[in-house]
Motif scaffolding. Structure first.
Motif, PDB file in Angstrom:
ATOM      1  N   SER A 166     -33.381  71.073  34.152  1.00 15.92           N
ATOM      2  CA  SER A 166     -34.314  69.952  34.317  1.00 15.92           C
ATOM      3  C   SER A 166     -34.476  69.546  35.778  1.00 15.92           C
ATOM      4  O   SER A 166     -35.497  68.992  36.166  1.00 15.92           O
ATOM      5  N   ASP A 167     -33.470  69.831  36.624  1.00 15.89           N
ATOM      6  CA  ASP A 167     -33.586  69.459  38.036  1.00 15.89           C
ATOM      7  C   ASP A 167     -34.070  70.603  38.923  1.00 15.89           C
ATOM      8  O   ASP A 167     -34.118  70.488  40.134  1.00 15.89           O
ATOM      9  N   LEU A 205     -44.145  75.082  36.952  1.00 21.03           N
ATOM     10  CA  LEU A 205     -43.196  75.214  38.054  1.00 21.03           C
ATOM     11  C   LEU A 205     -43.238  74.044  39.027  1.00 21.03           C
ATOM     12  O   LEU A 205     -42.321  73.847  39.802  1.00 21.03           O
ATOM     13  N   GLY A 206     -44.330  73.305  39.034  1.00 22.99           N
ATOM     14  CA  GLY A 206     -44.468  72.212  39.998  1.00 22.99           C
ATOM     15  C   GLY A 206     -45.102  72.723  41.279  1.00 22.99           C
ATOM     16  O   GLY A 206     -45.936  73.621  41.260  1.00 22.99           O
ATOM     17  N   SER A 207     -44.695  72.193  42.396  1.00 23.18           N
ATOM     18  CA  SER A 207     -45.289  72.549  43.682  1.00 23.18           C
ATOM     19  C   SER A 207     -44.556  73.739  44.303  1.00 23.18           C
ATOM     20  O   SER A 207     -43.394  73.628  44.685  1.00 23.18           O
ATOM     21  N   VAL A 208     -45.227  74.869  44.384  1.00 25.93           N
ATOM     22  CA  VAL A 208     -44.633  76.094  44.940  1.00 25.93           C
ATOM     23  C   VAL A 208     -45.257  76.341  46.314  1.00 25.93           C
ATOM     24  O   VAL A 208     -46.434  76.686  46.409  1.00 25.93           O
ATOM     25  N   PRO A 209     -44.485  76.158  47.412  1.00 27.28           N
ATOM     26  CA  PRO A 209     -45.067  76.345  48.742  1.00 27.28           C
ATOM     27  C   PRO A 209     -45.369  77.813  49.038  1.00 27.28           C
ATOM     28  O   PRO A 209     -44.560  78.686  48.765  1.00 27.28           O
ATOM     29  N   ASN A 210     -46.552  78.063  49.555  1.00 25.75           N
ATOM     30  CA  ASN A 210     -46.962  79.388  49.979  1.00 25.75           C
ATOM     31  C   ASN A 210     -47.400  79.231  51.436  1.00 25.75           C
ATOM     32  O   ASN A 210     -48.430  78.625  51.714  1.00 25.75           O
ATOM     33  N   ARG A 211     -46.617  79.717  52.359  1.00 29.48           N
ATOM     34  CA  ARG A 211     -46.837  79.469  53.785  1.00 29.48           C
ATOM     35  C   ARG A 211     -48.121  80.111  54.282  1.00 29.48           C
ATOM     36  O   ARG A 211     -48.400  81.269  54.007  1.00 29.48           O
TER      37      ARG A 211
END
Length: 191
Positions: A14-15, A96-102
């Motif tokens: 959950s975290d 998944l929520g916020s997945v950073p893609n540089r």
């Protein structure tokens, strides 16, 4: 085993979340709301049903497939057209929520969101037995419009099939149109 109770799933703590690790190791600010899922927002829950599978596959001379009807002598036997009635399950997990893609160059960082899934398919034999023929974990991901390259909003499917096949398919998100899609007929014998 009672197949009506079987369920493929992915369980994330959950975290678990994607986030940025700050170089100064200070606690990051609270996360911004996750980016939208776009057309993937409906990918929720479990889908169970029956299907039909057609596959033209290799037939090894060392371990040939025993066929219910004999093959005419002299006929090449290096491939088999296999037809299967199937029982299928497709299960989606939480996003998944916020997945950073540089970003690179002038493209700013893009934040993706996606939905993990598991698909399992069983062959339903003529004797009513259920035999696994396909298992596929993967992710559907929503990619916002980019400037490098200049491309509109897209979705991608990234999957792995354990016998050694991986899939990465990406396509543009088109505006929704009313009515059913037009799908041209395909001849599986001549195509």
């Amino acid at each position: 085993m009672d197949d009506t109770k079987a369920r493929a799933s992915i369980s994330l703590a959950s975290d678990f979340l994607f986030g940025e690790l700050r170089p100064d190791h200070k606690v990051p600010l609270p996360a911004a709301p996750p980016p939208p899922l776009g057309p993937l927002a409906s990918f929720v829950g479990d889908f169970v049903g029956n299907g039909f599978n057609t596959i033209f596959r290799p037939n090894s001379a060392t371990t040939p497939t025993k066929l219910p009807n004999p093959i005419t002598p002299g006929t090449p036997q290096d491939n088999v057209l296999e037809l299967n009635l199937t029982s299928e399950t497709l299960s989606f997990s939480k996003s998944l929520g916020s997945v950073p893609n540089r970003g690179t160059g002038t493209q700013k960082d893009a934040f993706l969101n996606g939905v993990p899934y598991v698909q399992s398919i069983n062959d339903i034999t003529i004797h009513g037995e259920s035999v696994g023929i396909h298992f596929e974990p993967g992710i559907w991901i929503h990619v916002p419009a980019t400037t490098v390259p200049p491309l509109g909003e897209t979705v991608a499917r990234m999957a792995s099939i354990p016998h050694g096949t991986t899939i990465d398919a990406q396509g543009l998100v088109n505006p929704a149109t009313p009515g059913r899609p037009t799908i041209a007929a395909v001849d599986t014998i001549r195509e």
